[in-house]
Design an enzyme around this catalytic site. Structure first.
Site, mmCIF file in Angstrom:
data_model
loop_
_atom_site.group_PDB
_atom_site.id
_atom_site.type_symbol
_atom_site.label_atom_id
_atom_site.label_comp_id
_atom_site.label_asym_id
_atom_site.label_seq_id
_atom_site.Cartn_x
_atom_site.Cartn_y
_atom_site.Cartn_z
ATOM 1 N N TYR A 126 1.021 -0.842 0.046
ATOM 2 C CA TYR A 126 -0.297 -0.424 0.122
ATOM 3 C C TYR A 126 1.340 1.138 0.164
ATOM 4 O O TYR A 126 0.737 2.376 -0.968
ATOM 5 C CB TYR A 126 -0.467 0.248 1.544
ATOM 6 C CG TYR A 126 -2.350 1.181 1.136
ATOM 7 C CD1 TYR A 126 -3.145 0.843 0.222
ATOM 8 C CD2 TYR A 126 -1.884 1.772 1.999
ATOM 9 C CE1 TYR A 126 -4.076 2.198 0.608
ATOM 10 C CE2 TYR A 126 -2.899 3.132 2.310
ATOM 11 C CZ TYR A 126 -3.379 3.248 1.511
ATOM 12 O OH TYR A 126 -4.437 4.251 1.843
ATOM 13 N N ASP A 127 1.932 1.311 0.999
ATOM 14 C CA ASP A 127 2.732 2.898 1.288
ATOM 15 C C ASP A 127 3.192 2.874 -0.212
ATOM 16 O O ASP A 127 2.878 3.907 -0.522
ATOM 17 C CB ASP A 127 4.229 2.389 2.016
ATOM 18 C CG ASP A 127 2.718 2.203 3.609
ATOM 19 O OD1 ASP A 127 1.933 1.843 3.120
ATOM 20 O OD2 ASP A 127 3.747 1.812 4.481
ATOM 21 N N SER A 157 -13.370 1.627 13.789
ATOM 22 C CA SER A 157 -14.387 0.525 13.864
ATOM 23 C C SER A 157 -14.320 0.152 14.405
ATOM 24 O O SER A 157 -15.277 -0.685 14.899
ATOM 25 C CB SER A 157 -14.447 0.737 12.094
ATOM 26 O OG SER A 157 -13.185 -0.015 11.709
ATOM 27 N N ARG A 172 -9.802 -0.879 10.804
ATOM 28 C CA ARG A 172 -9.499 0.062 11.229
ATOM 29 C C ARG A 172 -9.440 0.918 12.707
ATOM 30 O O ARG A 172 -10.794 0.445 13.758
ATOM 31 C CB ARG A 172 -10.043 1.303 10.464
ATOM 32 C CG ARG A 172 -10.006 1.680 8.759
ATOM 33 C CD ARG A 172 -9.833 2.709 8.124
ATOM 34 N NE ARG A 172 -10.310 2.256 6.364
ATOM 35 C CZ ARG A 172 -10.737 2.808 5.101
ATOM 36 N NH1 ARG A 172 -10.590 4.371 5.995
ATOM 37 N NH2 ARG A 172 -11.046 2.478 4.993
ATOM 38 N N VAL A 173 -8.451 1.923 13.155
ATOM 39 C CA VAL A 173 -9.447 1.914 14.408
ATOM 40 C C VAL A 173 -10.281 2.464 15.096
ATOM 41 O O VAL A 173 -11.555 1.941 16.689
ATOM 42 C CB VAL A 173 -8.017 2.405 14.903
ATOM 43 C CG1 VAL A 173 -7.605 3.946 14.906
ATOM 44 C CG2 VAL A 173 -8.023 2.761 17.008
ATOM 45 N N LYS A 212 1.297 3.607 -3.190
ATOM 46 C CA LYS A 212 0.464 4.724 -3.370
ATOM 47 C C LYS A 212 1.472 5.829 -3.663
ATOM 48 O O LYS A 212 1.812 7.000 -4.585
ATOM 49 C CB LYS A 212 0.281 5.479 -1.939
ATOM 50 C CG LYS A 212 -1.769 4.296 -1.817
ATOM 51 C CD LYS A 212 -2.204 5.211 -2.302
ATOM 52 C CE LYS A 212 -3.338 4.802 -1.885
ATOM 53 N NZ LYS A 212 -4.617 5.005 -3.000
ATOM 54 N N ARG A 251 1.306 10.127 13.959
ATOM 55 C CA ARG A 251 0.667 11.108 12.699
ATOM 56 C C ARG A 251 0.195 12.022 13.288
ATOM 57 O O ARG A 251 -0.969 11.917 13.555
ATOM 58 C CB ARG A 251 -0.851 9.410 12.353
ATOM 59 C CG ARG A 251 -1.075 10.324 10.451
ATOM 60 C CD ARG A 251 0.094 10.455 9.701
ATOM 61 N NE ARG A 251 0.175 8.780 8.925
ATOM 62 C CZ ARG A 251 1.410 8.216 8.669
ATOM 63 N NH1 ARG A 251 2.514 8.850 9.734
ATOM 64 N NH2 ARG A 251 1.836 6.773 8.164
#
Length: 317
Positions: free
Chosen positions: A149-150, A193, A190-191, A153, A281
């Site tokens: 992913y990283d 959810s 995800r955190v 992108k 982040r």
């Protein structure tokens, strides 16, 4: 016969969390919207309510294959964005980011369309600079479990700027920080959810690491405002531009806030931190504020209320 002067907009990944909200907003603005999705991580239920709209069209398609349509603008959001989804088939994730970018850029070049790339704060990796500015090149492991992913992108950004320099293509590259709100998939890992669903089910809340790592959370309505403002900005502003909420919270703070809002017996349990999980982040949004006149308006407290109410309907508590 009357010729329509409606703007024709294509949204790839349009049945996903962000994509479905974007399609909805574009329809409200009077656009003709073509929603393209292969439903790998997108959900048809996210756009079912839009199907009767006379200016909405849904097309099943995988962006790793070329697509031939006539539109005025392209929002390229196609790519699974949560670790559970993008690590399930990492090769396909990289293909979606890279081949998808090549195909959408080729289409935009042919039809002379403006094209928006949904990049990510993950291009910064586990950063040594805090908060993260667009000028920071990042600290990314190229061979880790998040690399599909990283690095996918990051490569997509390279392609976008090479098309911009080589062909004069009209591009917009946005680096999206953590976003949340209604229509998040309840099992996407995800955190927010995770915490909301666990708390609503009366389960213990799982924190990876000691909970001191920080994140910044942007409510989906604010993020879509940022998308559209950026897309409507002058051509000489290709980006990259950070879009996110600069409010910074530890993961433990978030968990405790969710438990307080939901109530119930949930306790905190701690597990090892996954490989390459960023410690910090937080976006520097000075460019978005200066050039787009944009900044988030919805705070975490209000946004969590909307999000928990959505998950309460799904979980049934």
């Amino acid at each position: 016969m009357k010729v329509s002067n409606r703007k024709r907009v294509m949204v790839t990944g349009g049945a996903g969390f962000l994509g479905s909200h974007l399609c909805e907003r574009l329809l409200e603005q009077g656009c003709d919207v073509l929603c393209v999705d292969n439903f790998y991580s997108g959900v048809k239920d996210n756009v079912t309510h839009l199907l009767p709209h006379p200016h909405f069209e849904l097309q099943r398609h995988d962006v790793t294959f070329p697509l031939y349509v006539e539109v005025d603008e392209i929002y390229n959001l196609a790519c699974p964005a949560s670790p559970i989804h993008y690590q399930r088939d990492p090769v396909q994730t990289t293909k979606t980011s890279v081949h998808g970018a090549i195909n959408m850029l080729g289409l935009a070049k042919r039809i002379k369309a403006r094209i928006f790339q949904a990049s990510t704060s993950e291009v910064y990796g586990d950063p040594e600079v805090h908060p993260q500015q667009e000028s920071y090149w990042g600290r990314v492991n190229p061979i880790g479990i998040r690399s599909c992913y990283d690095e996918g992108k990051r490569c997509a950004e390279t392609l976008f700027f090479d098309y911009y320099r080589q062909y004069g293509l009209d591009i917009k590259v946005a680096r999206i920080f953590n976003t949340y709100g209604p229509r998040m998939h309840p099992n996407d890992g995800r955190v927010i959810s995770n915490f909301a669903v666990q708390a609503l089910r009366g389960e213990d809340i799982t924190i990876y690491g000691d909970g001191s790592q920080t994140r910044s959370f942007c409510f989906v309505n604010d993020m879509i405002d940022g998308f559209i403002r950026f897309m409507e900005s002058p051509s000489h502003l290709p980006g990259p531009v950070n879009l996110g909420n600069p409010g910074e919270f530890t993961i433990r703070q978030l968990a405790e806030t969710v438990i307080h809002k939901v109530g119930g017996p949930s306790r905190l349990i701690f597990k090892p931190l996954p490989q390459d999980d960023p410690r910090q982040r937080r976006p520097d949004i000075a460019q978005a504020m200066e050039h787009l006149g944009w900044q988030p308006r919805v705070g975490l407290d209000e946004g969590l209320d909307h999000t928990i109410a959505y998950f309460r309907k799904i979980v049934g508590r």
